[in-house]
Design an enzyme around this catalytic site. Structure first.
Site, PDB file in Angstrom:
ATOM      1  CE  LYS A  86      76.132  17.711   2.424  1.00 34.77           C
ATOM      2  NZ  LYS A  86      75.123  18.213   1.481  1.00 34.77           N
ATOM      3  CB  THR A 101      66.114  16.453   7.124  1.00 34.77           C
ATOM      4  OG1 THR A 101      65.692  15.182   6.621  1.00 34.77           O
ATOM      5  CG2 THR A 101      66.223  16.399   8.640  1.00 34.77           C
ATOM      6  N   GLY A 129      65.905  19.356   1.920  1.00 38.82           N
ATOM      7  CA  GLY A 129      66.650  20.560   1.525  1.00 38.82           C
ATOM      8  C   GLY A 129      67.768  20.963   2.472  1.00 38.82           C
ATOM      9  CB  THR A 130      69.470  19.370   5.415  1.00 34.50           C
ATOM     10  OG1 THR A 130      69.503  18.111   4.786  1.00 34.50           O
ATOM     11  CG2 THR A 130      68.421  19.389   6.495  1.00 34.50           C
ATOM     12  N   GLY A 131      70.831  19.853   2.621  1.00 34.38           N
ATOM     13  CA  GLY A 131      72.097  19.994   1.887  1.00 34.38           C
ATOM     14  C   GLY A 131      72.148  21.282   1.088  1.00 34.38           C
ATOM     15  CB  CYS A 132      69.621  23.021  -1.033  1.00 34.80           C
ATOM     16  SG  CYS A 132      69.147  21.626  -2.055  1.00 34.80           S
TER      17      CYS A 132
END
Ligand SMILES: Nc1ncnc2c1ncn2[C@@H]1O[C@H](COP(=O)(O)OP(=O)(O)O)[C@@H](O)[C@H]1O
Ligand SMILES: Cc1ncc(COP(=O)(O)OP(=O)(O)O)c(N)n1
Length: 283
Positions: free
Chosen positions: A177, A208, A210-213
């Site tokens: 990412k 942002t 928690g974007t990855g989760c």
């Protein structure tokens, strides 16, 4: 047994403020019309400002939770997020090996607040036991750097990293990412055959958390529906971009994204309300 609707299991830690971890995964599964289930590894006292403390659940109790789900509603996909210790990873590896279910790994290591969510000595277990079982691994740039002991400074570096996670660490696919790039957030997917890039404009927002989760939960949900890796990542990129664009004015620090942001696309400005925090974006 095939279910009437697609089902997804998230194995991860918690976020009581609802932006990351299990809570983000379940909200995302719901938005993608996938029935969400969860097994909790660690209870995390955190908010948008950072992590206060963490309690890891005992291995036999994590095992009981896993058995309860797997003996009753076998999911169409499994996703892992925060797995803090080698012991947890070994337990989860055993369960995954016993089932032929697509497995999505978000290799959560450090939260945006800088707090560590994985033991330093668990990295080797992640590589040795889990990554080779994955349908796709979804590291951000710092995580890919730790996994491969390399530096990533360009999209070309991301391409090499995604390829290496597949060819050297044994995952079927990897998407590196690009949120940590200073300019355009370009995500690079290697699906085992070819490279694909997914880019969007960069929103100048601090919200942002928690974007990855959320992103990896969309990939899991779409795989549960039978979509390809490439289609699933493409949908995840659109979903997270909307979730960031329409982020909510919540919290005193890095606030959560808006899990129903995708529903607001196309609505006239006046019907959206004032949810487009710091919408000045640079490209
Ligand atoms: N400011 C931003 N504007 C637009 N997209 C972003 C922004 N920050 C992150 N993204 C996107 O959100 C997703 C998660 O990104 P990233 O920040 O790299 O992961 P993590 O949350 O795991 O650190 C990626 O698709 C990335 O490109
Ligand atoms: C319980 C839990 N899991 C994962 C994270 C990290 O979430 P991520 O999506 O990488 O977002 P940031 O926290 O880095 O903004 C977490 N905080 N808590």
């Amino acid at each position: 047994m095939k279910h009437s609707i697609p089902t997804a299991l998230s194995i991860a830690g918690t976020d009581p403020t609802g932006g990351a971890g299990i809570q983000a995964d379940l909200k995302t599964f719901q938005e993608r019309e996938v029935f969400g289930m969860s097994v909790i590894t660690s209870v995390v006292a955190q908010n948008t400002l950072g992590v206060k403390s963490v309690e890891h659940l005992p291995i036999p109790f994590i095992s009981d939770q896993l058995n309860c789900v797997m003996s009753d509603i076998v999911p169409d996909v499994i996703k892992t997020g925060m797995i803090a210790t080698s012991e947890m990873m070994e337990l989860i590896a055993k369960v995954i090996k016993n089932h032929s279910i697509p497995y999505v790994i978000d290799p959560v290591m450090v939260a945006k607040s800088g707090d560590h969510l994985m033991d330093a000595n668990a990295k080797q277990t992640l590589v040795d036991k889990l990554i080779r079982l994955a349908a796709i691994v979804t590291p951000n740039i710092p995580e890919a750097e730790v996994l491969l002991q390399t530096k990533i400074n360009s999209v070309e570096d991301s391409e090499n990293a995604a390829r290496q996670i597949v060819t050297e660490l044994g995952a079927k696919a990897a998407v590196v990412k690009g949120g940590h790039f200073s300019e355009v957030p370009i995500d690079v997917l290697y699906d085992g055959n070819s490279l694909h890039e997914f880019s969007s404009i960069r929103y100048a927002t601090k919200h942002t958390h928690g974007t990855g989760c959320t992103y990896s939960a969309v990939i899991a949900a779409e795989l549960a529906k039978g979509h390809s890796i490439q289609e699933s990542v493409s949908i995840a990129k659109k979903f997270i971009t909307d979730a960031i664009q329409f982020s909510l004015q919540l919290g005193k620090g890095n606030g959560p994204t808006n899990h129903w942001g995708h529903r607001l696309q196309g609505l006239p400005e006046y019907e959206r309300g004032d949810v487009t925090d710091e919408l000045s974006c640079k490209n």
